[in-house]
Design a protein around this motif. Sequence first.
Motif, short mmCIF file in Angstrom:
data_model
loop_
_atom_site.label_atom_id
_atom_site.label_comp_id
_atom_site.label_asym_id
_atom_site.label_seq_id
_atom_site.Cartn_x
_atom_site.Cartn_y
_atom_site.Cartn_z
N ASP A 245 9.63 -10.00 9.05
CA ASP A 245 10.07 -11.09 8.29
C ASP A 245 9.06 -12.16 8.40
O ASP A 245 8.62 -12.95 7.47
CB ASP A 245 11.39 -11.73 8.72
N ARG A 246 8.30 -12.40 9.57
CA ARG A 246 7.31 -13.35 9.87
C ARG A 246 5.90 -13.29 8.85
O ARG A 246 5.20 -14.10 8.50
CB ARG A 246 6.74 -13.29 11.30
N GLN A 247 5.71 -11.98 8.66
CA GLN A 247 4.73 -11.24 7.82
C GLN A 247 4.91 -11.58 6.16
O GLN A 247 3.97 -11.47 5.54
CB GLN A 247 4.43 -9.88 8.00
N GLU A 248 6.06 -12.20 5.83
CA GLU A 248 6.28 -12.43 4.32
C GLU A 248 5.31 -13.08 3.78
O GLU A 248 5.05 -13.04 2.53
CB GLU A 248 7.51 -13.23 4.19
N GLY A 249 4.67 -14.11 4.26
CA GLY A 249 3.43 -15.02 3.92
C GLY A 249 2.24 -14.17 3.49
O GLY A 249 1.48 -14.66 2.77
N MET A 250 2.04 -13.09 4.01
CA MET A 250 0.86 -12.24 3.81
C MET A 250 0.96 -11.44 2.69
O MET A 250 0.23 -10.90 2.04
CB MET A 250 0.77 -11.29 5.22
N GLU B 200 -9.51 -6.30 -5.82
CA GLU B 200 -10.91 -5.36 -5.37
C GLU B 200 -10.46 -3.95 -5.33
O GLU B 200 -9.18 -3.62 -4.95
CB GLU B 200 -11.17 -5.89 -3.78
N LYS B 201 -11.05 -3.25 -5.68
CA LYS B 201 -10.99 -1.59 -5.69
C LYS B 201 -11.29 -1.05 -4.22
O LYS B 201 -12.44 -0.71 -4.10
CB LYS B 201 -11.35 -0.84 -6.61
N TYR B 202 -10.31 -1.11 -3.11
CA TYR B 202 -10.84 -0.59 -1.92
C TYR B 202 -10.74 1.16 -2.14
O TYR B 202 -9.69 1.52 -2.43
CB TYR B 202 -10.07 -0.87 -0.85
N ASP B 203 -11.70 1.82 -1.11
CA ASP B 203 -11.61 3.27 -0.87
C ASP B 203 -10.55 3.45 -0.16
O ASP B 203 -9.98 4.74 -0.25
CB ASP B 203 -12.92 3.75 -0.91
N LEU B 204 -10.18 2.88 0.88
CA LEU B 204 -9.44 2.87 1.89
C LEU B 204 -9.20 1.68 2.69
O LEU B 204 -9.60 0.69 2.59
CB LEU B 204 -10.25 3.65 3.17
N ILE B 205 -7.57 1.65 2.67
CA ILE B 205 -6.93 0.46 3.36
C ILE B 205 -6.24 0.77 4.63
O ILE B 205 -5.38 1.63 4.73
CB ILE B 205 -5.93 -0.37 2.77
N ILE B 206 -6.45 -0.05 5.58
CA ILE B 206 -6.19 0.47 6.91
C ILE B 206 -5.47 -0.63 7.76
O ILE B 206 -5.98 -1.66 8.06
CB ILE B 206 -7.34 0.63 8.02
N PRO B 207 -4.04 -0.63 7.86
CA PRO B 207 -3.24 -1.55 8.53
C PRO B 207 -3.13 -1.22 10.10
O PRO B 207 -3.24 -0.28 10.63
CB PRO B 207 -1.76 -1.35 7.92
N ILE B 208 -3.51 -2.51 10.69
CA ILE B 208 -3.23 -2.44 12.30
C ILE B 208 -2.20 -2.83 12.82
O ILE B 208 -1.50 -3.69 12.17
CB ILE B 208 -4.52 -3.40 12.94
N HIS B 209 -1.35 -1.91 13.54
CA HIS B 209 -0.40 -1.89 14.16
C HIS B 209 0.85 -2.25 13.52
O HIS B 209 1.32 -1.79 12.54
CB HIS B 209 -0.63 -2.51 15.34
N SER B 210 1.01 -3.79 13.45
CA SER B 210 2.51 -4.20 13.09
C SER B 210 2.49 -4.52 11.74
O SER B 210 3.44 -4.74 10.82
CB SER B 210 3.00 -5.25 13.73
N SER C 156 1.70 -2.45 9.07
CA SER C 156 1.85 -1.34 8.46
C SER C 156 2.91 -1.53 7.16
O SER C 156 2.67 -1.00 6.15
CB SER C 156 2.18 0.10 9.17
N ILE C 157 3.90 -1.87 7.54
CA ILE C 157 5.05 -2.18 6.50
C ILE C 157 4.68 -3.06 5.38
O ILE C 157 4.71 -2.67 4.09
CB ILE C 157 6.49 -2.14 7.13
N THR C 158 4.29 -4.03 5.82
CA THR C 158 3.50 -5.04 4.86
C THR C 158 2.47 -4.58 4.06
O THR C 158 2.78 -4.69 2.79
CB THR C 158 3.24 -6.18 5.67
N VAL C 159 1.50 -3.80 4.64
CA VAL C 159 0.48 -3.32 3.92
C VAL C 159 0.81 -2.03 3.00
O VAL C 159 0.39 -2.27 1.74
CB VAL C 159 -0.56 -2.89 4.70
N CYS C 160 1.68 -1.31 3.72
CA CYS C 160 2.18 -0.10 2.70
C CYS C 160 2.98 -0.59 1.38
O CYS C 160 2.93 -0.34 0.38
CB CYS C 160 3.04 0.95 3.38
N ASP C 161 3.91 -1.76 1.45
CA ASP C 161 4.68 -2.29 0.44
C ASP C 161 3.73 -3.11 -0.67
O ASP C 161 3.88 -2.77 -1.75
CB ASP C 161 5.62 -3.43 1.16
N ALA C 162 2.68 -3.60 0.21
CA ALA C 162 1.66 -4.21 -1.13
C ALA C 162 0.96 -3.07 -1.97
O ALA C 162 0.49 -3.38 -3.03
CB ALA C 162 0.86 -5.13 -0.23
N VAL C 163 0.65 -2.02 -1.14
CA VAL C 163 -0.30 -1.09 -1.87
C VAL C 163 0.54 -0.31 -2.91
O VAL C 163 0.27 -0.37 -4.08
CB VAL C 163 -0.45 0.05 -0.75
#
Length: 138
Positions: free
Chosen positions: A103-108, A119-129, A131-138
């Motif tokens: 919930d704290r990551q909502e602002g990200m 930006e068109k990234y070839d690879l996106i790597i979430p660090i630890h916590s 992961s869910i926010t990054v996967c939702d954004a992707v």
Amino acid sequence: RKILVVTNDLPSHPYAAAKLAKVLAKANHNVMLASPKGPSYDRIVSETQNCSNTVCKEIGTVTFTEKHFNVRPVVDPMSYKALKQALWNPFPLAQVCVETLFDRQEGMYLPLTQEITREKYDLIIPIHSTSITVCDAV
């Protein structure tokens, strides 16, 4: 390759992200290292200041929420009753703690979505916590 590494503001996470970014940059990848505003951003900047092929970017903020968006616990997770129950069955308390973290990551989320779209990234790597926010954004 163009790689996005995303970290959070938890104490060890910017260090892990910066270390990974340095390794990737040494292998001739172009790395964007993203972190929420504040001390974690300052940390990734200082850890990668002499590293070529690495750019640091602030991605949103982390905040504290009063209520969870998807769960309203019956028991206050910070009470002694919850702590006692957690000693016998740790999963409900752990679940609330993890939900609070995300919930704290909502602002990200929105700035991250905009960065990924722009930006068109070839690879996106979430660090630890992240992961869910990054996967939702992707």
